[in-house]
Enzyme design. Structure first.
Site, PDB file in Angstrom:
ATOM      1  N   ARG A 126      18.975  14.864   2.020  1.00 35.59           N
ATOM      2  CA  ARG A 126      18.804  13.480   2.922  1.00 35.59           C
ATOM      3  C   ARG A 126      18.226  13.251   4.282  1.00 35.59           C
ATOM      4  O   ARG A 126      18.732  12.234   4.836  1.00 35.59           O
ATOM      5  CB  ARG A 126      20.430  13.192   3.137  1.00 35.59           C
ATOM      6  CG  ARG A 126      21.115  12.590   1.657  1.00 35.59           C
ATOM      7  CD  ARG A 126      22.437  11.921   1.690  1.00 35.59           C
ATOM      8  NE  ARG A 126      22.726  11.817   0.548  1.00 35.59           N
ATOM      9  CZ  ARG A 126      23.830  12.572  -0.165  1.00 35.59           C
ATOM     10  NH1 ARG A 126      24.249  13.385   0.307  1.00 35.59           N
ATOM     11  NH2 ARG A 126      24.342  12.350  -1.380  1.00 35.59           N
ATOM     12  N   LYS A 148       4.652   7.295   8.452  1.00 42.39           N
ATOM     13  CA  LYS A 148       4.106   6.955   6.832  1.00 42.39           C
ATOM     14  C   LYS A 148       4.111   8.308   6.103  1.00 42.39           C
ATOM     15  O   LYS A 148       3.349   8.961   6.482  1.00 42.39           O
ATOM     16  CB  LYS A 148       3.024   6.177   6.735  1.00 42.39           C
ATOM     17  CG  LYS A 148       3.215   4.789   6.822  1.00 42.39           C
ATOM     18  CD  LYS A 148       1.950   3.831   6.602  1.00 42.39           C
ATOM     19  CE  LYS A 148       2.015   2.275   6.665  1.00 42.39           C
ATOM     20  NZ  LYS A 148       0.969   1.692   6.087  1.00 42.39           N
ATOM     21  N   GLU A 190     -11.892   6.609   9.676  1.00 46.01           N
ATOM     22  CA  GLU A 190     -10.829   5.765  10.350  1.00 46.01           C
ATOM     23  C   GLU A 190     -10.816   5.865  11.957  1.00 46.01           C
ATOM     24  O   GLU A 190     -10.244   4.923  12.388  1.00 46.01           O
ATOM     25  CB  GLU A 190      -9.569   7.039  10.022  1.00 46.01           C
ATOM     26  CG  GLU A 190      -9.371   7.104   8.594  1.00 46.01           C
ATOM     27  CD  GLU A 190      -8.235   5.687   8.075  1.00 46.01           C
ATOM     28  OE1 GLU A 190      -8.035   4.829   8.968  1.00 46.01           O
ATOM     29  OE2 GLU A 190      -8.010   5.862   6.999  1.00 46.01           O
ATOM     30  N   LYS A 232      -3.091   3.884  17.478  1.00 42.87           N
ATOM     31  CA  LYS A 232      -2.127   3.883  16.653  1.00 42.87           C
ATOM     32  C   LYS A 232      -0.698   4.077  17.179  1.00 42.87           C
ATOM     33  O   LYS A 232       0.160   3.067  16.811  1.00 42.87           O
ATOM     34  CB  LYS A 232      -2.472   5.129  15.597  1.00 42.87           C
ATOM     35  CG  LYS A 232      -1.441   4.898  14.404  1.00 42.87           C
ATOM     36  CD  LYS A 232      -1.922   5.889  13.192  1.00 42.87           C
ATOM     37  CE  LYS A 232      -0.904   5.338  12.073  1.00 42.87           C
ATOM     38  NZ  LYS A 232      -1.182   5.990  10.930  1.00 42.87           N
ATOM     39  N   GLU A 242       5.986  -1.552   9.880  1.00 40.15           N
ATOM     40  CA  GLU A 242       4.751  -2.547   9.220  1.00 40.15           C
ATOM     41  C   GLU A 242       5.427  -3.740   8.672  1.00 40.15           C
ATOM     42  O   GLU A 242       5.229  -4.315   7.522  1.00 40.15           O
ATOM     43  CB  GLU A 242       4.230  -1.562   7.979  1.00 40.15           C
ATOM     44  CG  GLU A 242       2.772  -2.264   7.753  1.00 40.15           C
ATOM     45  CD  GLU A 242       2.177  -1.398   6.555  1.00 40.15           C
ATOM     46  OE1 GLU A 242       1.449  -0.624   7.022  1.00 40.15           O
ATOM     47  OE2 GLU A 242       2.628  -1.664   5.133  1.00 40.15           O
ATOM     48  N   ARG A 246       1.594  -3.752  12.341  1.00 34.84           N
ATOM     49  CA  ARG A 246       0.979  -2.558  11.974  1.00 34.84           C
ATOM     50  C   ARG A 246       0.209  -2.730  10.707  1.00 34.84           C
ATOM     51  O   ARG A 246      -0.788  -1.884  10.475  1.00 34.84           O
ATOM     52  CB  ARG A 246       2.308  -1.370  11.586  1.00 34.84           C
ATOM     53  CG  ARG A 246       1.912  -0.171  11.114  1.00 34.84           C
ATOM     54  CD  ARG A 246       2.896   1.046  11.140  1.00 34.84           C
ATOM     55  NE  ARG A 246       2.362   2.149  10.678  1.00 34.84           N
ATOM     56  CZ  ARG A 246       3.161   3.159  10.844  1.00 34.84           C
ATOM     57  NH1 ARG A 246       4.557   3.081  11.104  1.00 34.84           N
ATOM     58  NH2 ARG A 246       2.661   4.229  10.051  1.00 34.84           N
ATOM     59  N   ASN A 250      -4.259  -1.328   8.124  1.00 33.15           N
ATOM     60  CA  ASN A 250      -4.895  -1.295   6.798  1.00 33.15           C
ATOM     61  C   ASN A 250      -6.255  -1.856   6.574  1.00 33.15           C
ATOM     62  O   ASN A 250      -6.791  -2.205   5.426  1.00 33.15           O
ATOM     63  CB  ASN A 250      -3.681  -1.659   5.808  1.00 33.15           C
ATOM     64  CG  ASN A 250      -2.566  -1.270   5.673  1.00 33.15           C
ATOM     65  OD1 ASN A 250      -2.468  -0.145   5.457  1.00 33.15           O
ATOM     66  ND2 ASN A 250      -1.400  -2.123   5.929  1.00 33.15           N
ATOM     67  N   HIS A 253      -8.490  -1.027   3.755  1.00 40.17           N
ATOM     68  CA  HIS A 253      -7.652  -0.152   2.800  1.00 40.17           C
ATOM     69  C   HIS A 253      -7.219  -0.947   1.618  1.00 40.17           C
ATOM     70  O   HIS A 253      -7.259  -0.137   0.575  1.00 40.17           O
ATOM     71  CB  HIS A 253      -6.321   0.411   3.551  1.00 40.17           C
ATOM     72  CG  HIS A 253      -6.707   1.376   4.571  1.00 40.17           C
ATOM     73  ND1 HIS A 253      -7.484   1.302   5.688  1.00 40.17           N
ATOM     74  CD2 HIS A 253      -6.123   2.518   4.421  1.00 40.17           C
ATOM     75  CE1 HIS A 253      -7.399   2.502   6.347  1.00 40.17           C
ATOM     76  NE2 HIS A 253      -6.512   3.212   5.645  1.00 40.17           N
ATOM     77  N   HIS A 257      -8.344   1.477  -1.393  1.00 41.42           N
ATOM     78  CA  HIS A 257      -7.329   1.791  -2.509  1.00 41.42           C
ATOM     79  C   HIS A 257      -7.666   1.560  -3.741  1.00 41.42           C
ATOM     80  O   HIS A 257      -7.520   2.400  -4.770  1.00 41.42           O
ATOM     81  CB  HIS A 257      -6.017   1.267  -2.028  1.00 41.42           C
ATOM     82  CG  HIS A 257      -5.307   1.966  -0.774  1.00 41.42           C
ATOM     83  ND1 HIS A 257      -4.079   1.607  -0.179  1.00 41.42           N
ATOM     84  CD2 HIS A 257      -5.789   2.947  -0.077  1.00 41.42           C
ATOM     85  CE1 HIS A 257      -3.857   2.513   0.754  1.00 41.42           C
ATOM     86  NE2 HIS A 257      -4.838   3.328   0.912  1.00 41.42           N
ATOM     87  N   HIS A 271     -10.802   9.576   0.614  1.00 44.97           N
ATOM     88  CA  HIS A 271     -10.210   8.379   1.176  1.00 44.97           C
ATOM     89  C   HIS A 271     -10.799   7.826   2.616  1.00 44.97           C
ATOM     90  O   HIS A 271     -11.136   6.467   2.432  1.00 44.97           O
ATOM     91  CB  HIS A 271      -8.719   8.707   1.758  1.00 44.97           C
ATOM     92  CG  HIS A 271      -7.974   7.912   2.507  1.00 44.97           C
ATOM     93  ND1 HIS A 271      -7.700   6.774   2.068  1.00 44.97           N
ATOM     94  CD2 HIS A 271      -7.652   7.550   3.906  1.00 44.97           C
ATOM     95  CE1 HIS A 271      -7.061   5.882   2.580  1.00 44.97           C
ATOM     96  NE2 HIS A 271      -6.949   6.412   3.952  1.00 44.97           N
TER      97      HIS A 271
END
Length: 373
Positions: A126, A148, A190, A232, A242, A246, A250, A253, A257, A271
């Site tokens: 956990r 993330k 990036e 960032k 997000e 935030r 993206n 992206h 993606h 990527h």
């Protein structure tokens, strides 16, 4: 700009941590990690390619600092390791080593290892602490920062995951010297993103210094990583999970993606390459919607092309890709809200914003234009 290490703080109350940037951090990791988490037991997760280069120096440093180090876990290199099957194997390996809640996972590698390791740490017992030791430019400026974590599924990229902040990030710039140029360029995309979001002066600096940076100039690399991490960290500090701001991270992206999904998450398209193409498409869409000056799109295209990044999807798919296929992938994006895709568009360089009111036909026109080159 010097070779002296930089420290960029990520301010998140009791989850705050530092990003250390500079040379020699892997061979001196033991002291930094002991300062951050004390004498708690450690287990290193890495991939087969990174293990050959950096695992032994890291383990030597950890043991020299007096840490108890469990047997490392090594997964195959590549995006294919970011799936449910490999996550299960990593979880089994962690549990078989007798980890406790005070055990700390150390993710040594690029974005795949960092995302996989971070998610494994988030769900093991956990939740256990983890530390990022990113070894690619892309992971140093993006995926290792902000918490993330996640894995891919057949439905899309990073659709299974959790927010789980690291306790420390050690970005060793010496590790970048082992990267193929294509990987450096993928990370550089990036870096450019931060200039395009809200730092136009940084983008201008990159226009002047980008070629020397990707050619390996140490001082320029360190400065670019520092500015990127600070950018960032500033956004993450304001919007950790997000809920709004935030989402600007993206940029490129949503389009990118979709390209990665159609390419099958393999070596065909990295990527960062998909992000480069996606940023061009985001600016193209912004121009078509009358939001952005055409001259800014031209600058983005010119700079990415000049350093050697792809700026269109024309070379992908062998003519079998279509705008409809890519649009279908975008409909499964995790940023879809109430059935609508949220795009990050731009009113100019350094003026990115969220937009959910985008006509599908405009999106398909941009996709078709990119596929045509």
């Amino acid at each position: 700009m010097t070779r002296q290490n930089s420290i960029v703080p990520v301010a998140l109350d009791d989850r705050s941590y530092d990003i250390h940037i500079g040379p020699g951090l892997i061979r001196n990791a033991g002291a930094h990690i002991r300062d951050a988490v004390g004498d708690r037991p450690l287990v290193v997760l890495t991939d087969s390619a990174v293990a050959e280069l950096h695992l032994s120096p890291l383990l030597d440093s950890l043991r020299a600092a007096g840490s108890r180090v469990l047997d490392p876990i090594v997964v195959p290199s590549g995006e294919a390791s970011k799936d449910m099957e490999k996550l299960g194997e990593v979880m089994d390996a962690l549990l078989s080593r007798g980890i406790e809640r005070k055990t700390v996972l150390v993710a040594l590698g690029g974005g795949v290892v960092g995302d996989l390791g971070g998610f494994a740490a988030a769900i093991a017992l956990r939740g256990i602490d983890f530390i990022q030791v990113p070894t690619t430019l892309l992971s140093q400026v993006d995926s290792s920062v902000g918490g993330k974590t996640g894995i891919n599924s057949r439905h899309g990229k990073n659709l299974i995951g959790a927010f789980h902040q690291p306790r420390l990030v050690l970005a060793d710039t010496d590790s970048l010297k082992t990267l193929p140029r294509r990987e450096v360029l993928a990370g550089y995309a990036e870096v450019v993103k931060y200039g395009l979001i809200d730092r136009p002066d940084f983008f201008t600096w990159l226009e002047a210094n980008g070629k020397a940076l990707v050619d390996g100039d140490d001082a320029l690399l360190m400065e670019a990583i520092r500015v990127s991490c600070a950018a960032k960290a500033d956004i993450v500090g304001q919007d950790e999970k997000e809920s709004g701001l935030r989402e600007l991270l993206n940029l490129g992206h949503t389009f990118g993606h979709a390209l990665e999904a159609e390419a099958g998450y393999g070596a065909t398209l990295l990527h960062g390459e998909s992000v480069a193409i996606g940023m061009v498409m985001a600016f193209d869409l912004s121009v078509r919607m009358g939001l952005c000056p055409a001259g800014d799109l031209a600058r983005v295209r010119a700079h990415l092309s000049d350093v050697g990044l792809p700026i269109s999807a024309a070379h992908l798919g062998g003519g079998t890709w279509t705008a409809d296929k890519l649009a279908a992938h975008m409909a499964k994006d995790k940023k879809v809200k109430d059935g609508r895709v949220t795009f990050i568009l731009a009113r100019g360089i350094g003026k990115a914003f969220r937009c959910a009111d985008v006509a599908l036909e405009d999106v398909k026109e941009v996709l078709a234009a990119s596929l045509a080159g």
